[in-house]
Structures are given as structure tokens and as C-alpha cells.
Scaffold this motif. Sequence first.
Motif, PDB file in Angstrom:
ATOM      1  N   TRP A 147       0.423  -1.267  -0.126  1.00 53.61           N
ATOM      2  CA  TRP A 147       0.221   0.425  -0.338  1.00 53.61           C
ATOM      3  C   TRP A 147       1.065   1.327  -0.107  1.00 53.61           C
ATOM      4  CZ3 TRP A 147      -5.464   1.875   0.941  1.00 53.61           C
ATOM      5  CH2 TRP A 147      -6.448   0.005   0.477  1.00 53.61           C
ATOM      6  N   PRO A 148       1.480   1.532  -0.822  1.00 54.68           N
ATOM      7  CA  PRO A 148       2.992   3.033  -1.307  1.00 54.68           C
ATOM      8  C   PRO A 148       1.265   3.899  -0.877  1.00 54.68           C
ATOM      9  CG  PRO A 148       3.122   0.930  -2.437  1.00 54.68           C
ATOM     10  CD  PRO A 148       1.108   0.610  -2.441  1.00 54.68           C
ATOM     11  N   ARG A 149       0.225   4.046  -0.854  1.00 56.25           N
ATOM     12  CA  ARG A 149      -0.632   4.833  -0.784  1.00 56.25           C
ATOM     13  C   ARG A 149      -0.064   6.352  -2.261  1.00 56.25           C
ATOM     14  NH1 ARG A 149      -0.245   2.364   3.697  1.00 56.25           N
ATOM     15  NH2 ARG A 149      -2.566   2.180   4.494  1.00 56.25           N
ATOM     16  N   THR A 150      -0.200   5.750  -3.114  1.00 52.78           N
ATOM     17  CA  THR A 150       0.386   7.139  -3.877  1.00 52.78           C
ATOM     18  C   THR A 150      -0.031   7.067  -5.769  1.00 52.78           C
ATOM     19  OG1 THR A 150       2.486   5.971  -4.668  1.00 52.78           O
ATOM     20  CG2 THR A 150       3.231   7.698  -2.850  1.00 52.78           C
ATOM     21  N   SER A 151      -0.595   8.171  -6.343  1.00 50.80           N
ATOM     22  CA  SER A 151      -0.761   8.121  -7.777  1.00 50.80           C
ATOM     23  C   SER A 151       0.015   6.757  -8.104  1.00 50.80           C
ATOM     24  CB  SER A 151      -0.417   9.064  -8.163  1.00 50.80           C
ATOM     25  OG  SER A 151      -0.835  10.601  -8.114  1.00 50.80           O
ATOM     26  N   PRO A 152      -0.666   5.453  -8.594  1.00 48.20           N
ATOM     27  CA  PRO A 152      -0.623   4.550  -9.498  1.00 48.20           C
ATOM     28  C   PRO A 152       0.492   4.863 -10.779  1.00 48.20           C
ATOM     29  CG  PRO A 152      -3.004   4.628  -8.937  1.00 48.20           C
ATOM     30  CD  PRO A 152      -2.277   6.206  -8.717  1.00 48.20           C
ATOM     31  N   GLY A 153       1.917   4.106 -10.645  1.00 47.86           N
ATOM     32  CA  GLY A 153       2.590   4.464 -11.192  1.00 47.86           C
ATOM     33  C   GLY A 153       2.622   5.789 -11.367  1.00 47.86           C
ATOM     34  N   GLY A 154       2.909   6.406 -10.104  1.00 47.35           N
ATOM     35  CA  GLY A 154       3.520   7.979 -10.521  1.00 47.35           C
ATOM     36  C   GLY A 154       2.929   9.066 -11.312  1.00 47.35           C
ATOM     37  N   LYS A 155       1.661   8.661 -11.859  1.00 54.33           N
ATOM     38  CA  LYS A 155       0.553   9.356 -13.291  1.00 54.33           C
ATOM     39  C   LYS A 155      -0.333   9.727 -12.541  1.00 54.33           C
ATOM     40  CE  LYS A 155       3.385   7.312 -16.128  1.00 54.33           C
ATOM     41  NZ  LYS A 155       2.536   5.979 -17.653  1.00 54.33           N
ATOM     42  N   PRO A 156      -0.509  11.018 -11.507  1.00 50.14           N
ATOM     43  CA  PRO A 156      -2.006  11.412 -11.125  1.00 50.14           C
ATOM     44  C   PRO A 156      -2.935  11.406 -11.870  1.00 50.14           C
ATOM     45  CG  PRO A 156       0.079  12.469 -10.451  1.00 50.14           C
ATOM     46  CD  PRO A 156       0.319  12.134 -10.974  1.00 50.14           C
ATOM     47  N   ALA A 157      -4.347  11.590 -11.620  1.00 53.23           N
ATOM     48  CA  ALA A 157      -5.567  12.106 -12.702  1.00 53.23           C
ATOM     49  C   ALA A 157      -6.400  11.196 -11.529  1.00 53.23           C
ATOM     50  CB  ALA A 157      -5.498  10.741 -13.581  1.00 53.23           C
ATOM     51  N   VAL A 158      -7.380  12.193 -11.538  1.00 52.75           N
ATOM     52  CA  VAL A 158      -8.785  12.189 -10.748  1.00 52.75           C
ATOM     53  C   VAL A 158      -9.822  11.177 -12.104  1.00 52.75           C
ATOM     54  CG1 VAL A 158     -10.844  14.084 -10.872  1.00 52.75           C
ATOM     55  CG2 VAL A 158      -9.080  15.461  -9.482  1.00 52.75           C
ATOM     56  N   TYR A 159     -10.904  10.973 -11.524  1.00 52.83           N
ATOM     57  CA  TYR A 159     -10.803  10.256 -12.315  1.00 52.83           C
ATOM     58  C   TYR A 159     -12.992  10.405 -12.219  1.00 52.83           C
ATOM     59  CZ  TYR A 159      -8.252   6.492 -14.242  1.00 52.83           C
ATOM     60  OH  TYR A 159      -7.041   6.219 -15.027  1.00 52.83           O
ATOM     61  N   ALA A 160     -13.655  10.018 -13.523  1.00 49.73           N
ATOM     62  CA  ALA A 160     -15.061  10.441 -13.687  1.00 49.73           C
ATOM     63  C   ALA A 160     -15.279   9.782 -13.609  1.00 49.73           C
ATOM     64  CB  ALA A 160     -14.953  12.282 -13.816  1.00 49.73           C
ATOM     65  N   SER A 161     -17.295   9.880 -12.970  1.00 49.96           N
ATOM     66  CA  SER A 161     -18.089   9.242 -13.810  1.00 49.96           C
ATOM     67  C   SER A 161     -19.084  10.066 -13.355  1.00 49.96           C
ATOM     68  CB  SER A 161     -18.822   7.962 -13.251  1.00 49.96           C
ATOM     69  OG  SER A 161     -19.573   7.362 -13.577  1.00 49.96           O
ATOM     70  N   ARG A 162     -20.145   9.931 -14.752  1.00 49.38           N
ATOM     71  CA  ARG A 162     -21.291  10.779 -15.138  1.00 49.38           C
ATOM     72  C   ARG A 162     -22.509   9.752 -14.842  1.00 49.38           C
ATOM     73  NH1 ARG A 162     -18.905  15.229 -16.035  1.00 49.38           N
ATOM     74  NH2 ARG A 162     -20.876  16.837 -15.819  1.00 49.38           N
ATOM     75  N   ASP A 163     -22.389   8.294 -14.920  1.00 50.19           N
ATOM     76  CA  ASP A 163     -23.649   7.698 -14.412  1.00 50.19           C
ATOM     77  C   ASP A 163     -23.625   6.783 -13.670  1.00 50.19           C
ATOM     78  OD1 ASP A 163     -21.465   5.680 -15.606  1.00 50.19           O
ATOM     79  OD2 ASP A 163     -22.059   5.874 -17.092  1.00 50.19           O
ATOM     80  N   ALA A 164     -23.337   7.255 -12.031  1.00 47.31           N
ATOM     81  CA  ALA A 164     -23.606   7.272 -10.677  1.00 47.31           C
ATOM     82  C   ALA A 164     -22.034   5.446 -10.973  1.00 47.31           C
ATOM     83  CB  ALA A 164     -24.842   6.413 -10.691  1.00 47.31           C
ATOM     84  N   GLY A 165     -21.216   6.292 -11.229  1.00 47.85           N
ATOM     85  CA  GLY A 165     -20.428   4.357 -10.918  1.00 47.85           C
ATOM     86  C   GLY A 165     -20.796   3.382 -12.171  1.00 47.85           C
ATOM     87  N   ARG A 166     -20.831   4.064 -13.456  1.00 43.34           N
ATOM     88  CA  ARG A 166     -20.661   2.634 -14.922  1.00 43.34           C
ATOM     89  C   ARG A 166     -19.365   2.711 -15.489  1.00 43.34           C
ATOM     90  NH1 ARG A 166     -25.646   4.159 -13.499  1.00 43.34           N
ATOM     91  NH2 ARG A 166     -27.213   2.798 -12.549  1.00 43.34           N
ATOM     92  N   ARG A 167     -19.755   3.719 -15.501  1.00 42.74           N
ATOM     93  CA  ARG A 167     -18.569   3.970 -16.330  1.00 42.74           C
ATOM     94  C   ARG A 167     -17.495   5.230 -15.905  1.00 42.74           C
ATOM     95  NH1 ARG A 167     -21.959   5.615 -22.144  1.00 42.74           N
ATOM     96  NH2 ARG A 167     -23.057   6.157 -20.596  1.00 42.74           N
ATOM     97  N   TRP A 168     -15.761   5.298 -16.163  1.00 40.52           N
ATOM     98  CA  TRP A 168     -14.562   6.010 -15.502  1.00 40.52           C
ATOM     99  C   TRP A 168     -14.888   6.890 -16.730  1.00 40.52           C
ATOM    100  CZ3 TRP A 168     -15.594   7.725 -10.704  1.00 40.52           C
ATOM    101  CH2 TRP A 168     -16.000   6.503  -9.985  1.00 40.52           C
ATOM    102  N   ARG A 169     -14.142   8.396 -16.518  1.00 38.15           N
ATOM    103  CA  ARG A 169     -12.959   8.496 -17.256  1.00 38.15           C
ATOM    104  C   ARG A 169     -11.537   9.036 -16.739  1.00 38.15           C
ATOM    105  NH1 ARG A 169     -14.503  14.276 -20.588  1.00 38.15           N
ATOM    106  NH2 ARG A 169     -12.971  14.318 -21.771  1.00 38.15           N
ATOM    107  N   ARG A 170     -10.654   8.979 -17.289  1.00 38.52           N
ATOM    108  CA  ARG A 170      -9.765   9.715 -16.546  1.00 38.52           C
ATOM    109  C   ARG A 170      -9.413  11.078 -17.029  1.00 38.52           C
ATOM    110  NH1 ARG A 170      -4.232   7.635 -14.536  1.00 38.52           N
ATOM    111  NH2 ARG A 170      -2.642   9.137 -15.504  1.00 38.52           N
ATOM    112  N   LEU A 171      -9.296  12.073 -15.842  1.00 40.79           N
ATOM    113  CA  LEU A 171      -9.157  12.992 -16.193  1.00 40.79           C
ATOM    114  C   LEU A 171      -7.418  13.936 -16.010  1.00 40.79           C
ATOM    115  CD1 LEU A 171     -12.794  14.348 -14.722  1.00 40.79           C
ATOM    116  CD2 LEU A 171     -11.493  14.235 -17.110  1.00 40.79           C
ATOM    117  N   ASP A 172      -6.235  14.451 -16.982  1.00 42.57           N
ATOM    118  CA  ASP A 172      -5.114  14.134 -16.162  1.00 42.57           C
ATOM    119  C   ASP A 172      -4.985  15.831 -16.826  1.00 42.57           C
ATOM    120  OD1 ASP A 172      -5.212  12.865 -18.759  1.00 42.57           O
ATOM    121  OD2 ASP A 172      -3.837  11.888 -17.861  1.00 42.57           O
ATOM    122  N   ARG A 173      -5.372  15.999 -18.212  1.00 44.53           N
ATOM    123  CA  ARG A 173      -4.422  17.136 -18.212  1.00 44.53           C
ATOM    124  C   ARG A 173      -4.416  18.550 -17.489  1.00 44.53           C
ATOM    125  NH1 ARG A 173      -7.489  20.982 -23.047  1.00 44.53           N
ATOM    126  NH2 ARG A 173      -5.776  21.357 -24.198  1.00 44.53           N
TER     127      ARG A 173
END
Lengths: 86, 386
Positions: B295-321
Motif C-alpha cells: 500500500w504505497p498510497r501514491t498515484s498509481p505508476g506515479g501518474k496522478p489523475a482524477v477519475y470521473a463518472s457521469r453515470d453513477a459509477g457505471r463508466r469512468w473517465r480519466r482526467l489528467d490534463r
Amino acid sequence: MNVLIPSNLADYTGHEHRVTASGATLAEALADLDRRYPGIRFRIVSEQDRIRRHVKIFVNREQAKRLDAPLAARDEIMIVCALSGG
Amino acid sequence: MSRIPGAAPARGRVALLVGTRKGAFILKSDAGRRRWRLAGPHFFGHIVHHMVLDPRDRKTLLVAARTGHLGPTVFRSVDFGRSWREAKRPPAFPKAPEGAKGREVDHVFWLTPGHASERGAWLAGTSPQGLFRSADGGATWDPLPGFNEHPMREKWTGGEQDGTPDGPKLHSILVDPRDAAHLYIGMSSGGVFESRDRGASWRPLNAGCRADFLPDPYPEYGQDPHCVRLHPLAPDRLYQQNHCGIYRMERAEGRWVRIGESMPRKVGDIGFPLALHPRDPDVLWVFPMDGTSVWPRTSPGGKPAVYASRDAGRRWRRLDRGLPRAQAWWTVKRQALSVDAHDPVGIYFGTTSGEIWASADEGRRFTCLARNLPHVYSVEAAELGA
């Protein structure tokens, strides 16, 4: 009696590092200190009346580990915050 | 469920209330949320776990603070931080009878303003797990015996080995906006609990939620919710970011459904924080971290990103721009992801490496608002108006 206040607690005493308090025991002296400087006691002593883990209190340069330690009018209390943290 | 009509977006300036390991900071925006100004530190050297604005008056600020040496306390301001006073009676457990071992508050971890109808009411969660209430704007605090003295509390919360590395916590105190008596809490560890009588009685609310660190992976209690949120306009919709994934509950069903399994396998659905869209109960944001091996508790792979779902968790989209593309080994703690109420919604987070990041367009692009702060524990977005 005189009470020596560490820098960590000086905000409570208006940045005075030497203040006075009275009481026949350490508990009474700390209660008197809290009347003069509200809030200071809880930062030093927990709700179970235990001196907090990183705080030491000396009476005439001898460490007091219990709040029922007896005091005389000319005793000097020294409150010290331990060297810990980061 | 989709966007709820009638909930007007906020306009004007936003403040970010930042709690860090070495004090509190306030970032204030202009009306367009383009320019930000950092002020602080307040309570320099104090460990500030949470700083919260009272939405009922938009002036009262409460701060949960302690130092490495001194005991815990709460500071309060009634003029948005121009002046501060310490609570006359901070949260503290009752003195135990002679010979009995009483509990001591190590730190106040979580602050929640009370119901909109109860001016001056606040709730606080502590480490170790304790629940406290103030009826006077945070000046004096009383324990809630309905939880703190509950005969099952020790079993619910477990022993010392069931806490987080920084001590076991009571967090995510949620008040149903329709009913001041209806409360939820989260505990690490312990799980999610519900009260319908102002905290006089409690019952576990963990069906369907996994605890893969226990012999029974679906126990009645003992789970580790990291962050629980209730949608303010659809209060029967709950979400949680748990030690064992991301979950949603429709309260009428009373069962958590794991919605994080649709996250990319390489990223997983472990994290600390979770934030909800203020007007659309189907939209949520999480910040995944590495929960593999030790449990390093850091961003996976050292590549931070927010993930968003717009359908209550059925699908997710990476937001890292705008976020670092590699070698960024930080994470976002459970109180450090927050949203404003504008349209589009602003997303804000603070990192364990002392940065504050913001997006004014619901995560399409992030910019860094501040660097070189201490380890960030909490970020709360507060509306300041025009």
C-alpha cells in the motif's frame, strides 16, 4: 509560585515566559493557571488528568509525574515540551 | 437520476480552506475563478486536520488543530479569519471513574456544520473514534453518549490495530438535509453507521461492503470507509470511497454496490477522497491511489489523475490534463478533494507534497494554484459570493 512557560504555550500567556500561580498541589496550580490563561491546561493535561505524552513538568527541577504532587509557595514549576516530532 | 432542476449554480468568488501538517492557509479567487491569492499560515506549526466554513452565515470558520506536543483543540472565527478564539471547552471524553482507563481525544479530525435549521450546531469526529456536538458555534463541545458510550462501540471500532497509521478516526459526519435527526458517520475502522434520532442510537450500514482484511469479508461492521458522501439534493443516494473499493448505495435498498470494478484494472478503485457534483447525483470524482502490495498510497505508476463518472459509477473517465505526466509520487487525502457549486463545477485538491490543484471546468484541465506548502490534509471549497 513561579511557573516557567515554554514557547509552545506562550500564546496563552501573552508571550510571558515566567508567570505565577498558586495551589497546594500541582493539580491546583494548573487549575489556577487555567483560570488566568483559559485553555492552557487542556493542552498540557488530558481529560483523564494525565500529563500529555510529550509534556514534562518539573517542580524544583524534579520531574513530577502525578498531579497530586504537593507544592509549597516558593516552589518553581517548569513546563517543558519534549524534543520530538518532525 | 440526472441533474436536479431548480438548484441554481453559485456565482462569484470561491475560497479554498486548506488544512496542512504545519498550519492553515486560505486561497481566495476572483469572481471568474481565474486568479487566486494565498494567505497564511494561520496557526503556524499546528497540525490542522480540517477547516470548515459555516454555510449558514458564511462568516464562521472552525479549525481542528493540535501540535506534535500539545493536546487537541478547536479554534473559531466569526469574521472569516480576521480574528480567532479558542473553544472554551474543546471536544474531550468524560473523566473515567477512579481506577478505570478513560479515553483521551488525540486529535479532532472532522468538522461538520449542523442542519440548516439548527444555527450554531456543529458535529466533530475525533481520533480515537468519538462523536461530539456543539450548540454554540463551536465554543463548547459535549460528547454524544449515544455513540461514545454505546455498548457495542468497542466491538464496532476494534482495537489499536484497526486504526489508520495516524490513529483510528471518526469522519464523514453527514446530516440529512431533510431531517436534522438523521445522521451518518464513517469510521476507519468500523464502517458506516446511521442514526435516526440525533445520535441517541446507531446501527451499522455496511451490507454489501467488503472488508478483505477480515476473516469474514462481508461482516456486519469493521469495514474501512475512507470517505462517505451524501448527495445534498438526493439524500437517499450515498457514495463511499472505501479501503476495498468505490461503492454506491440507494438508501431504500440498504446495500452497497461496488461501482469501482469498472475502473481500469491497472489503476484500481482504491483511494481516499470522493466528491459529488452539487446538482447531479450521478456525477462523482475520485482520486485513485496505489493500494497494491504494501500500500504505497501514491498515484498509481506515479501518474496522478482524477477519475470521473457521469453515470453513477457505471463508466469512468480519466482526467489528467495539466497534471504531471510521470514521476509524481503523491496522493490526495480523504478531506483534500472538494468542489464548488459553480457551473461548470470547480474541482480542487491538495496533495501530500504540498500542492493545490484546481480545475474550473469539471476536470477537463487542471492548473496548480500553490506549491511548496506543507503536507495537505484538507481542502474545503467555500462560496464567498460577489
